[in-house]
Each structure stands twice: as structure tokens, then as C-alpha cells.
Scaffold this motif. Structure first.
Motif: not given
Length: 515
Positions: A88-91, A113-115, A127-131
Motif C-alpha cells: 500500500v501507499i501511505v501518506s 504520494a497520490e501519483q 492519515l490526515i490532521e491539520g490543513t
């Protein structure tokens, strides 16, 4: 001659990066009950499998001799790893470095990461936190200029929705671009009492005259009920477990097919209680989820979007080990009628199934679109028409089991009528253009108005019509293919899953998938 000095410098820089935003910021993160991005990666991925990319990218500070003094890392950490043995790819956003704001980011990492997920055809976990790489007014002072807004990597975000499974976890306060990235996914989660999601946070909202805290503005109790986010969980560990579970039902990309899992639940299992599952009194409700758990492989059902569009149940399950998309009605909400929200929920779910080639099993109880002033104000028919279009556009194998009601335009959408009707009906089935209980007033209006005893006539009409509403009458005309013993449902669905498996075809759909 050796390159050891450069290797030593590499290790020194790597050690600086590992410190993230420093001890004080890490402590603040822990005091808020949240893990750091590196702790998250360790808990989420298989042990030792994470291969970080761009670890040395950040803002460097040098002394007058050109020697590195400090290396503050970028607040995006990404790379490749394994989840249950699958690549998997993780960002991940590092909230300890400027709270995930743009002035500490290097947008090329987020873009890559998306590409990478797109071009390597691998699932992507955010894994999203902040803006999440969005803007901060501090960039004006840092750069000495302003800029026209742009959404980094958005072309890849859009394409990934049609190519690879994308899971977004909102693990703290998430605003702006981070919020957009959270919802632009196939499955999204928030942490109860820990995550908040909004276009702009309370300080910005306060400028409009509204005073509200983070939880009141965008807590999980808001966004899992309005459909922006699929589900809420108790903590980060549960979020990671749900991520593993969700991805286990899907292929790595649309160019593959979902794998079959070992199954020790007998295909021929027949639960006797199913014969009594639906009350004879159609005014009484029953527990559809209990029926779902009875007919699918034991413990395999994972529900998606439980608190939104609640008259429709959507989730993933297995039948004889094969992954399927499961759709059902919940009579506890609006009698299982489709609201505008339920319609949108079903549309998105059917698109998910079609994108990743999952056969659909529909346990049908649908008395039609919800009616009344509120339903009309919500444009229910427009949203419902979109749902019917999604059902008619899907190409995956589809099996419907009619549990109770099928009425009106929405009920008619329980399957694509132009395709082979792989369909069963329980003896509790009840169908028509309108329910008898509501349709009599419209169809026999003049008779009832002219009657000296309209209540008695109304009851007489009901008794007459009840003689012909039996599903056996419909079966006599071959307008329904089979009426079955409810206890035979699991064996028949497992047969469907095995027949459907070789019919699945990998590849992209002719149209893209939107969030």
C-alpha cells in the motif's frame, strides 16, 4: 577512499528528521490524546514494512560556515508499506510541525504520494490532521507575496477515485484542503471526540459572527450523520483495524479482482429462526442486520455509513469467501423508504461496487421514496433518479432477495429491470404501485365519498384486495421468478457468489467516480 562521512551525515540528518517537531510539540500531541504520525505508521502497517520516501526533505538551517545546524522536516511523511502482507501507499500529516500547515509542507511529497498510488496501482491510505497541506496566512510573510489558490495533486486525487481504493482517516482537527482530501475517498473515518472536520475552523468562522468550538462546528457526530464521513470509531487503533478490514474486501486496483478468502462457515447453513424474522403484521418492524448476519459468512459484514441515510444499509460482506457489496433496507427508519440522503448513500455505494467489480446482493424492503413536504423540499425525486441511474449503469452481477415491501418508483429500482432478474422473494413479500393501506384512498376516492359507511367500505376493500396480494399470485404469472423458504437464502446467495465470481471483469469503468 570511502564515502563513510557522507553516510554518517545521512544518519545525522535522518536522526534530526525523526525528532519531528521536537519534544515539546510531541508532548502536546500526546497530551491531546493523539499519536504522532510515525507512531501511527508503526501501528497501521505490518511491522518493519514501511519504506519512507523523501525523509530528508524539509527546511534546513546552516551556520556561517555552511554547516547544517538544524533540519526541520516537512510535515508530510509518505512511502510504501504492507498491510496484511499487501503493498500500500501511505501518506501522513505531521501535526507536530506547524500543525500541518502549508508553510511547513513540501507539496511535491503529497503530490508524489497520490501519483505513486495511481501509477503503481496500489491502495492509498491518507492519515490526515491539520490543513493537510492547505494554506496558512503565515506563508505571506515567509514568501513575501500571496498566490492564486491551487489544490496540489488534485488531478491525481480525482483519478485515484476511479483507479485504486482510497481510505482517509481524519485523526485530529482537519480543515480546508485536508477536509477535501478526507471526503475524496472510498472510505473515511473520524475519531469520536478527537477528530473535527471543517472548511474553516472556529477562529475564521468567528469573523462571520458565529461563536462555536471545534466539536460543535465539525465533530464526528455532525459529519457521520450528514454523509461527509462514512464512520466514527472510538480511537486510532480501531480506525487502523477498520482500514485493514475495509481494504481486505477490495482489489489493489480496478485492474485486478478482489480475492476469495478461506471460509469455514457451511454454505448449506440454514438458520431456522429466519422463517419468523418478518412479522405478519406489516406495521411491525424487524431487525434487518440480524438477517444480514445470518445469510452472509459468519462475522464478515462490515457496515459503511451507518448513521447517514439510515433507511438504507450498505456494507461489504463475504459469501463462501467471495467479497460482495451488500445493500438492504432498514424498516426502523422511514419504514425503509428512501429519503434524499438514503438515495445519495445508495448511489455512492453502488458506484463503489461497480468500480471495484463487487457483485451486489440486495435484501429488499423498500416502500418507495419518502413522501411529504419535507421530502419534496429535499428534492428527493432528483436524488432518487440519480440512484436509479447508478443502478441501471452498473455492470456487476446483481442478486435481489425481496424480504418485504417493493412499491413505487424506488421499489422498482431494486434491480435493473433490463438485465437478467436474478431474484428471489420471501413469502412475506408485498408489492405493487402503491401500498394497499395508502392506495385505497386514492383509487376508491369516489366510492368512499359516496358511501354511507366509508369505514366499513374501506375495510371491505382491504379484505378483497388482500386475497390477491399474495406473492404466490404474482408467481403464477411469472412476474416474480421464485418464492423461497427464507431459510434457503444463504445457500442460494452462496451459489450466486460462485456463479458471479468468474463473470467479474477487471478494468476501468467507462465513466469516472466522484466523491
Amino acid at each position: 577512499m570511502t564515502w563513510q562521512p557522507e553516510i554518517d551525515e545521512l544518519r545525522r540528518r535522518s536522526a534530526m528528521v525523526e525528532k519531528m517537531g521536537g519534544p515539546e510539540k510531541i508532548k502536546r500531541q500526546h497530551d491531546a490524546g493523539r499519536l504522532t504520525v510515525r507512531e501511527r505508521l508503526n501501528l497501521l502497517l505490518d511491522e518493519g514494512s514501511f519504506h519512507e520516501i523523501g525523509a530528508l526533505a524539509g527546511r534546513a538551517e546552516y551556520d556561517e560556515n555552511g554547516e547544517l545546524v538544524e533540519l526541520r522536516p516537512s510535515n508530510t511523511v509518505f512511502g510504501r508499506g504492507k498491510l496484511e502482507g499487501r503493498p500500500v501507499i501511505v501518506s501522513g500529516d505531521d501535526f507536530t510541525v506547524r500543525g500541518g500547515a502549508a508553510d511547513a509542507s513540501i507539496k511535491a511529497k503529497q503530490i508524489m504520494a497520490e501519483q505513486m498510488a495511481n501509477e503503481l496501482r496500489l491502495p492509498l491510505i491518507r492519515l490526515i490532521e491539520g490543513t493537510g497541506g492547505g494554506g496558512s496566512v503565515k506563508t505571506l510573510e515567509v514568501d513575501g507575496r500571496t498566490y492564486l489558490p491551487a489544490n496540489p495533486a488534485w488531478e491525481w486525487v480525482v483519478d485515484n477515485m476511479s483507479q485504486v481504493p482510497v481510505v482517509s482517516l481524519a485523526l485530529g482537527p482537519v480543515a480546508g484542503l485536508g477536509a477535501a482530501r478526507a471526503v475524496a475517498s472510498h472510505y473515511s473515518l473520524m475519531i469520536k471526540d478527537q477528530s473535527q472536520l471543517f472548511v474553516a475552523g472556529p477562529p475564521v468562522v468567528a469573523r462571520t459572527g458565529e461563536a462555536v468550538d471545534k466539536e460543535g462546528l465539525g465533530g464526528s457526530s455532525i459529519h457521520t450523520r450528514n454523509g461527509a464521513i462514512d464512520d466514527e470509531v472510538a480511537d486510532e487503533e480501531e480506525a487502523f483495524a477498520r482500514t485493514r478490514q475495509f481494504l481486505s474486501y477490495l482489489p489493489a486496483s480496478v485492474f485486478e479482482l478482489a480475492a476469495r478468502s478461506p471460509c469455514d462457515d457451511p454454505v448449506e447453513r440454514r438458520d431456522n429462526w429466519l422463517i419468523d424474522a418478518v412479522p405478519r403484521d406489516n406495521r411491525k418492524v424487524y431487525k434487518m442486520r440480524k438477517i444480514i448476519d445470518s445469510v452472509v459468512d459468519a462475522g464478515s459484514f462490515i457496515e459503511i455509513g451507518k448513521y447517514y441515510g439510515r433507511s438504507a444499509i450498505t456494507g461489504l460482506a463475504r459469501l463462501d469467501g467471495w467479497p460482495v457489496a451488500l445493500l438492504a433496507g432498514d424498516p426502523y427508519f422511514f419504514g425503509a423508504g428512501w429519503t434524499a440522503d438514503a438515495s445519495n448513500k445508495v448511489t455512492r455505494f453502488v458506484d463503489l461496487a461497480d468500480t471495484f467489480h463487487l457483485p451486489v446482493v440486495h435484501l429488499v424492503d423498500n416502500p418507495g421514496f419518502v413522501i411529504g413536504t419535507d421530502a419534496e423540499k429535499a428534492a428527493t425525486i432528483r436524488h432518487g433518479a440519480r440512484t436509479l441511474s447508478a443502478i441501471y449503469q452498473t455492470n456487476v452481477p446483481w442478486c435481489s432477495v425481496i424480504i418485504r415491501r417493493v412499491f413505487g418508483v424506488a421499489g422498482a429500482g431494486h434491480t435493473n429491470a433490463s438485465r437478467l432478474k436474478y431474484r428471489y422473494a420471501w413469502p412475506s413479500s408485498d408489492w405493487g404501485s402503491l401500498p394497499i393501506e395508502g392506495g385505497i384512498e386514492a383509487a376508491y376516492k369516489s366510492d368512499l365519498e359516496a358511501s354511507d359507511d366509508p369505514e366499513a367500505l374501506h375495510q371491505e376493500i382491504i379484505e378483497r384486495l388482500n386475497h390477491v396480494r399474495s406473492p404466490f399470485r404474482t408467481a403464477e404469472a411469472f412476474l416474480v421468478e421464485e418464492v423461497i423458504d427464507p431459510r434457503d437464502t444463504r445457500p442460494l446467495l452462496c451459489e450466486f457468489a460462485n456463479l458471479a465470481a468468474p463473470l467479474r471483469e477487471p478494468g476501468r469503468r467507462s465513466y469516472g467516480l466522484r466523491p
